[in-house]
Design an enzyme around this catalytic site. Structure first.
Site, PDB file in Angstrom:
ATOM      1  N   ASP A 161       0.846  -1.191   0.000  1.00 43.32           N
ATOM      2  CA  ASP A 161       0.000   0.000   0.000  1.00 43.32           C
ATOM      3  C   ASP A 161       0.885   1.246   0.000  1.00 43.32           C
ATOM      4  O   ASP A 161       1.797   1.357   0.820  1.00 43.32           O
ATOM      5  CB  ASP A 161      -0.913   0.017   1.230  1.00 43.32           C
ATOM      6  CG  ASP A 161      -1.939   1.125   1.100  1.00 43.32           C
ATOM      7  OD1 ASP A 161      -2.733   1.071   0.153  1.00 43.32           O
ATOM      8  OD2 ASP A 161      -1.915   2.069   1.915  1.00 43.32           O
ATOM      9  N   ASP A 215     -29.617   9.513 -37.899  1.00 41.38           N
ATOM     10  CA  ASP A 215     -29.104   8.172 -38.208  1.00 41.38           C
ATOM     11  C   ASP A 215     -29.932   7.553 -39.335  1.00 41.38           C
ATOM     12  O   ASP A 215     -30.945   8.128 -39.766  1.00 41.38           O
ATOM     13  CB  ASP A 215     -29.119   7.289 -36.939  1.00 41.38           C
ATOM     14  CG  ASP A 215     -27.933   6.328 -36.927  1.00 41.38           C
ATOM     15  OD1 ASP A 215     -27.659   5.723 -37.983  1.00 41.38           O
ATOM     16  OD2 ASP A 215     -27.281   6.187 -35.879  1.00 41.38           O
ATOM     17  N   GLY A 247     -31.717   9.683 -42.067  1.00 39.23           N
ATOM     18  CA  GLY A 247     -30.943  10.052 -43.253  1.00 39.23           C
ATOM     19  C   GLY A 247     -29.576   9.401 -43.230  1.00 39.23           C
ATOM     20  O   GLY A 247     -29.186   8.782 -42.236  1.00 39.23           O
ATOM     21  N   ASP A 248     -28.876   9.556 -44.356  1.00 39.79           N
ATOM     22  CA  ASP A 248     -27.534   8.985 -44.474  1.00 39.79           C
ATOM     23  C   ASP A 248     -26.567  10.172 -44.475  1.00 39.79           C
ATOM     24  O   ASP A 248     -26.647  11.032 -45.362  1.00 39.79           O
ATOM     25  CB  ASP A 248     -27.463   8.215 -45.801  1.00 39.79           C
ATOM     26  CG  ASP A 248     -26.079   7.630 -46.043  1.00 39.79           C
ATOM     27  OD1 ASP A 248     -25.089   8.185 -45.502  1.00 39.79           O
ATOM     28  OD2 ASP A 248     -25.986   6.633 -46.773  1.00 39.79           O
ATOM     29  N   PHE A 249     -25.674  10.225 -43.489  1.00 40.04           N
ATOM     30  CA  PHE A 249     -24.866  11.449 -43.385  1.00 40.04           C
ATOM     31  C   PHE A 249     -23.874  11.629 -44.531  1.00 40.04           C
ATOM     32  O   PHE A 249     -23.316  12.702 -44.705  1.00 40.04           O
ATOM     33  CB  PHE A 249     -24.229  11.648 -42.004  1.00 40.04           C
ATOM     34  CG  PHE A 249     -23.452  10.495 -41.407  1.00 40.04           C
ATOM     35  CD1 PHE A 249     -22.522   9.788 -42.124  1.00 40.04           C
ATOM     36  CD2 PHE A 249     -23.647  10.167 -40.061  1.00 40.04           C
ATOM     37  CE1 PHE A 249     -21.796   8.770 -41.542  1.00 40.04           C
ATOM     38  CE2 PHE A 249     -22.924   9.133 -39.469  1.00 40.04           C
ATOM     39  CZ  PHE A 249     -21.998   8.431 -40.218  1.00 40.04           C
ATOM     40  N   ARG A 307     -17.452   8.429 -31.680  1.00 43.12           N
ATOM     41  CA  ARG A 307     -17.019   7.109 -32.147  1.00 43.12           C
ATOM     42  C   ARG A 307     -17.573   6.815 -33.548  1.00 43.12           C
ATOM     43  O   ARG A 307     -18.055   5.725 -33.821  1.00 43.12           O
ATOM     44  CB  ARG A 307     -17.431   6.030 -31.143  1.00 43.12           C
ATOM     45  CG  ARG A 307     -16.809   6.274 -29.771  1.00 43.12           C
ATOM     46  CD  ARG A 307     -17.363   5.397 -28.680  1.00 43.12           C
ATOM     47  NE  ARG A 307     -16.835   4.067 -28.777  1.00 43.12           N
ATOM     48  CZ  ARG A 307     -17.586   2.987 -28.933  1.00 43.12           C
ATOM     49  NH1 ARG A 307     -18.887   3.092 -29.035  1.00 43.12           N
ATOM     50  NH2 ARG A 307     -17.044   1.800 -28.987  1.00 43.12           N
TER      51      ARG A 307
END
Ligand SMILES: O=c1[nH]cc([C@@H]2O[C@H](COP(=O)(O)OP(=O)(O)OP(=O)(O)O)[C@@H](O)[C@H]2O)c(=O)[nH]1
Length: 621
Positions: free
Chosen positions: A88, A482, A508-510, A525
């Site tokens: 310790d 998304d 939607g599709d970015f 992420r």
């Protein structure tokens, strides 16, 4: 080679290090000691006021840590260890004992107390010799402490906070790591450096010498230096041809004479063997073998999750192996083996009455817990495990391995691999939801985002981060953007509550569709999934949608520039290779990408665990 031959005395024993500290593990394995690591569960909460000196407190804590492990291993029907080592480390300044900081503010309090002053670092060490008789555990404890004094430079507020945000102070006594960045704060050190790092190796070796080679009466009549590690020829003198029993030597007068009576041939052979062992026996590759076994442990954990062992035990405990076996529809003998491994990994408790979940299992492995990682475990078991079996191909080809696992071409990573069926999509979303819930609070509070009134979480999946952003900033409206299939299922993950009115889902599709307008864009992420080309495409779309002053919050695991540290990040790199089209990047790489797309004033905060958050501001083109 083992420099301190007395370490060799322990080579034939079952030695256990009762510590989770990676520094202690490194110091002892560098010294050639072979040992297993069983972190102690002793809660470091002894009443400090009841100890006359700080080092007595450190020694008692070290002793309790080691005894807890010795008792647990003995009770668990695992073989009783021969020796358990506990330690310790504490820091004392102005009569106060400082241990590990509990949060950043605590680290700040500690480090500002140490600024410009001298303090002491004490490490208490306990060496517990164990034996078992009639199933009773017998222990003999030898303890000692070492003190080192350290002087800090005056620390500016800026330096102090930068150091705290590096994340380094959190698991270190006194809130600094002298062996790493914290070394920059230190003006001088008096005493054993390794003692500050967490283990006084030199004193430990001397203690072993005292234990295994106590001075003979005739030595006591001569001026003998008891605090030195004997020179090598002294050790040759002291060599013990039996290669070490399970107890430290109880030297009696005449023990040497007894050795002298051994037949000449026998002695020559034994000595030759002893020399050969010392000269040629390399340190036991404990760490290597642990690494080798790593995949078996992972698979045991994943299998227990898949069988819902932790769910059954959360509902009712303790339970015996055959009862669990019948519930999870498995063989009794196989289940018992799996449960024992889970107990040895610290996921289950095993008593005479049966098995129960540990706190970790209840919190993270039961599928209905608030912070459950059960979905993430299943995703690892069903998808990532299979991808990793093709790691060699991934390395050779430099690309993901979905085509091998699925037996067909994958054109669109998400549609063709992760979302190829409603089941695979749901499992993926459950996995992402678990991870996002666990980290969302840290992400939402890494920076003060109160200046923004609208945010768009790109690829925000189930909205777990959106929810935490909404909770933290009550005037913030958050759009989760998304794919349509994801948005359709996401509602099932959104609990009712006051934040619901602040969160909206947009499908939607970015890469293809216009982005919802917002003052703050969040890419958590996301970029690590994509190639440099696609990252540029995405960042330029975000930049186009931003007005000057808008923000971009980027969350990733950052690699260090040399790609040497951050084991978690480096493993993520392999993970990205086998699973995605992208890669992990370093802070410098992200900074360049951001600046290239008109985002400046980049701030970085390291979050607990492996994530880092970066906040950048869009400047006028
Ligand atoms: O300069 C450094 N000072 C201290 C450390 C590390 O700090 C911790 C001290 O904590 P403790 O003794 O309680 O040990 P734990 O890490 O909690 O592990 P146990 O399982 O043994 O209780 C210790 O890890 C030191 O290594 C440092 O790294 N640098």
């Amino acid at each position: 080679m083992v420099l301190c031959p007395v370490i060799g005395k322990l080579l034939h024993k079952r030695v256990v290090l009762a510590s989770a500290s990676p520094r202690r593990q490194e110091i002892l394995s560098n010294a050639g000691l072979r040992f297993e690591v069983v972190p102690s569960r002793f809660k470091e909460k002894l009443d400090k006021a009841s100890f006359a000196t700080p080092y007595e407190y450190a020694m008692e804590t070290a002793k309790q840590k080691a005894l807890e492990v010795a008792t647990r291993m003995h009770q668990k029907d695992l073989r009783t260890p021969d020796v358990v080592i506990g330690a310790d480390t504490i820091v004392t300044v102005g009569g106060l004992i400082l241990e590990k900081p509990v949060d950043k503010q605590d680290a700040y309090r500690m480090l500002s107390r140490l600024s410009g002053k001298e303090h002491s670092v004490f490490t208490g060490v306990a060496i517990v010799h164990c034996s078992s008789n009639d199933r009773q555990l017998h222990t003999r404890v030898s303890e000692f402490y070492e003190e080192t004094t350290v002087k800090f430079s005056e620390l500016s507020e800026e330096l102090l906070w930068e150091y705290i945000h590096s994340g380094e102070p959190m698991d270190k006594a006194g809130g600094y790591g002298i062996q790493a960045l914290g070394g920059m704060l230190v003006e001088s050190v008096h005493g054993d450096f390794l003692n500050v790092v967490g283990f006084p190796l030199n004193h430990f070796c001397k203690q072993l010498v005292e234990l295994y080679y106590p001075p003979r009466p005739e030595d006591l009549r001569q001026p003998v230096q008891h605090d030195c590690i004997p020179a090598v020829d002294t050790f040759e003198d002291l060599s013990d041809v039996e290669g070490g029993g399970s107890e430290p030597a109880q030297r009696e007068t005449g023990s040497r004479d007894e050795k002298a009576e051994v037949g000449a041939a026998g002695q020559a052979t034994a000595e030759a063997e002893c020399h050969r062992t010392r000269a040629t026996l390399p340190p036991f590759p404990t760490r290597l073998l642990e690494l080798l076994d790593g995949f078996k442990l992972s698979k045991a954990l994943l299998t227990a999750c898949k069988l819902k062992v932790f769910d059954w035990l959360k509902r009712e405990a303790p339970q015996k192996a055959p009862d669990i076996a019948s519930k999870v529809d498995a063989s009794a003998c196989g289940t018992e083996k799996l449960l024992d491994v889970c107990a040895a990994m610290g996921l289950l408790e095993k008593t005479e009455q049966g098995y129960s979940n540990t706190e970790t299992a209840n919190l993270y492995l039961a599928s209905d817990s608030e912070y459950s990682l059960h979905g993430f475990m299943l995703q690892n078991d069903d998808v990532i495990w299979n991808l990793f079996t093709y790691l060699e191909f991934a390395i050779r080809e430099g690309r993901n391995q979905h085509h091998r696992v699925l037996g067909k071409k994958v054109e669109d990573l998400f549609q063709d691999a992760y979302y190829r069926s409603p089941e695979t999509q749901l499992r993926f979303m459950q996995a992402m939801h678990g991870v996002a819930k666990l980290t969302a609070r840290q992400v939402a509070t890494a920076f003060d985002l109160s200046r923004f009134s609208s945010a768009c979480d790109m690829g925000g999946c189930t909205g777990a981060l959106a929810r935490e952003l909404a909770r933290e900033y009550p005037r913030l409206q958050v759009t989760v953007f998304d794919l349509p299939d994801v948005v359709e299922l996401a509602v099932h993950f959104q609990p009712a509550g006051p934040q619901a009115a602040q969160i909206h889902f947009a499908a939607g599709d970015f890469f293809r569709d216009p982005l919802p307008s917002a003052e703050l864009y969040v890419l958590c992420r996301i970029l690590h999934n994509w190639s440099d080309d696609k990252v540029h495409k995405l960042l330029s779309k975000v930049a186009e949608s931003c007005k000057p002053g808008a923000g971009l919050l980027l969350v990733e695991t950052l690699l260090d520039e040399e790609k040497r540290e951050a084991q978690g990040g480096l493993i993520q790199s392999l993970n990205m290779l086998v699973q995605t089209e992208g890669r992990q990047r370093s802070r410098g790489e992200y900074q360049c990408l951001l600046e290239l797309h008109g985002f400046h004033q980049v701030q970085v905060v390291h979050l607990e665990g492996v994530l880092d958050a970066m906040l950048a501001t869009r400047v006028a083109p």
